[in-house]
Design an enzyme around this catalytic site. Structure first.
Site, short mmCIF file in Angstrom:
data_model
loop_
_atom_site.label_atom_id
_atom_site.label_comp_id
_atom_site.label_asym_id
_atom_site.label_seq_id
_atom_site.Cartn_x
_atom_site.Cartn_y
_atom_site.Cartn_z
N THR A 93 34.23 52.51 43.99
CA THR A 93 32.76 52.51 44.01
C THR A 93 32.25 52.58 42.57
OG1 THR A 93 32.68 53.61 46.15
CG2 THR A 93 30.79 53.99 44.70
N ARG B 104 30.40 50.58 59.62
CA ARG B 104 30.44 51.90 58.99
C ARG B 104 29.57 51.93 57.73
NH1 ARG B 104 32.14 53.84 53.66
NH2 ARG B 104 32.90 55.97 53.88
N VAL B 105 28.84 53.01 57.54
CA VAL B 105 28.03 53.19 56.34
C VAL B 105 28.53 54.46 55.64
CG1 VAL B 105 25.72 53.70 55.45
CG2 VAL B 105 26.01 52.02 57.28
N GLY B 106 28.67 54.38 54.32
CA GLY B 106 29.18 55.52 53.56
C GLY B 106 28.11 56.25 52.78
N ASP B 107 28.56 57.15 51.92
CA ASP B 107 27.63 58.00 51.16
C ASP B 107 26.80 57.23 50.15
OD1 ASP B 107 30.34 57.74 49.86
OD2 ASP B 107 29.19 58.60 48.20
N THR C 133 31.61 59.19 43.97
CA THR C 133 32.58 58.20 44.41
C THR C 133 33.67 58.93 45.19
OG1 THR C 133 34.39 56.77 43.62
CG2 THR C 133 33.62 58.42 42.09
N GLY C 134 34.31 58.21 46.11
CA GLY C 134 35.38 58.86 46.87
C GLY C 134 35.15 58.73 48.36
N GLY D 60 33.53 58.86 51.51
CA GLY D 60 32.11 58.97 51.82
C GLY D 60 31.78 60.00 52.88
N1 GLY Z 1 32.17 56.46 48.46
C1 GLY Z 1 32.17 55.16 48.99
C2 GLY Z 1 32.22 55.14 50.44
O1 GLY Z 1 32.69 56.08 51.06
O2 GLY Z 1 31.79 54.18 51.02
#
Ligand code: GLY
Length: 336
Positions: free
Chosen positions: A192, A220-223, A242-243, A245
């Site tokens: 990311t 799927r949606v991340g952080d 980053t990492g 989510g």
């Molecule tokens: N940190 C990126 C994600 O989990 O999508």
């Protein structure tokens, strides 16, 4: 207390995770340095923190070796779905807002704005769409086909979904499909991208963009699309993460870290934020921070994290935060 009038600072990351192929490192370094130069130039010329983080992240999105924009990794269906967000905290001009001060008993110091997009496939630069959502819509988060229609109306560069798939990302996906999941994960890392900045007027901004995590399900949606999780800016500072989510969302990592900068340095806050994330989730993540005194900090608990800084005192610096031996520790870094 805020930064001296002439001070600015920019921190960017290219993701925390596996180191990836050694042969790609020089090009990744080159991509990060070029993106920092672009963002740093915005700040040096008196531009805003928001412009600087958007320019830095857009440049990283365009680079095929980062997991954002073109080069995003693929979901379980073999397609790209990207998330991005940005946020800004701008000091309120007290003369302009004198009436507001008179009419309210609470202190009005900063104005915050945010924009975000999730699960988009047809926009070349998701971070620019997040900015359009912030500037030209009454909303903060838009997703999927509706967000893409909005992007078309805003005149952004549109692409066919396949045009966002780099050969590298397709190859990684093929390996994963062939059941060699471990190798695929190792090669992908997280990747990311994000940036945080303070400009000479004291405005603070953060931006984050991603193709998501390896093996993610369709939809799927991340952080990185969630304000407070992957991105946050407030009067105390700005943060980008980053990492993994899911862990970053449940710990509201960037909001917690930003608010903690009211009382502690970015260096200390970054370290404590990652240590708390480890304690509550055992996940892998990284964070970059800048505070209102233009101090910078970063920390991670992954194998490595790519970080660059550009500030008015020390100029440009690029770092590979070294692999750590013990997973249960945060690696910290700071530029004073
Ligand atoms: N940190 C990126 C994600 O989990 O999508």
């Amino acid at each position: 207390m805020s930064a001296r009038k002439d001070r600015f600072a920019l921190v960017a990351h290219g993701g925390a995770g596996a180191p990836g192929p050694a042969a790609e490192r020089p090009e990744r370094r080159h991509g990060m340095v070029a993106a920092l130069r672009l963002g740093g130039l915005v700040l040096r010329r008196g531009g805003t923190a928001l412009e600087a983080v958007a320019a830095t992240v857009a440049a990283l999105e365009d680079h095929p070796l980062f997991n954002a924009g073109y080069g995003s990794l693929l979901n379980s269906e073999g397609s790209v779905e990207m998330d991005a967000s940005l946020m800004v905290a701008e000091p309120i001009d007290e003369t302009l807002d004198a009436d507001a001060h008179r009419n309210h008993h609470h202190e009005l110091e900063y104005r915050v704005s945010a924009g975000a997009v999730a699960a988009i496939s047809r926009v070349r630069n998701p971070i620019l769409l997040a900015r359009e959502v912030m500037d030209r819509s009454p909303h903060i988060l838009m997703v999927g086909a509706g967000a893409e229609r909005f992007a078309r109306g805003a005149g952004l560069t549109m692409v066919k979904p396949d045009e966002m798939i780099s050969e590298r990302a397709r190859e990684r996906w093929r390996i994963r499909q062939a059941q060699r999941l471990a190798e695929a994960e190792d090669a992908d890392g997280h990747g990311t991208v994000g940036a945080v900045a303070i400009d000479v007027r004291g405005a603070l901004a953060a931006a984050t963009s991603t193709g998501g995590v390896p093996g993610k399900l369709y939809g799927r949606v991340g952080d990185s699309a969630i304000i407070g999780a992957g991105t946050f800016a407030h009067k105390y500072g700005a943060a980008s993460a980053t990492g993994q989510g899911e862990a970053i969302i449940v710990t509201a990592l960037c909001r917690e870290a930003t608010m903690a900068m009211a009382e502690a340095t970015p260096r200390r806050v970054a370290q404590e934020a990652i240590e708390e994330l480890i304690a509550s989730t055992s996940a892998e993540a990284g964070i970059i921070l800048v505070d209102r005194k233009a101090r910078m900090g970063y920390a991670h608990n992954a194998a490595t994290m790519q970080v660059g800084t550009y500030d008015s005192v020390r100029g440009l610096q690029h770092l590979w935060l070294e692999p750590i031996r013990k997973r249960q520790r945060a690696v910290i870094g700071v530029a004073p």
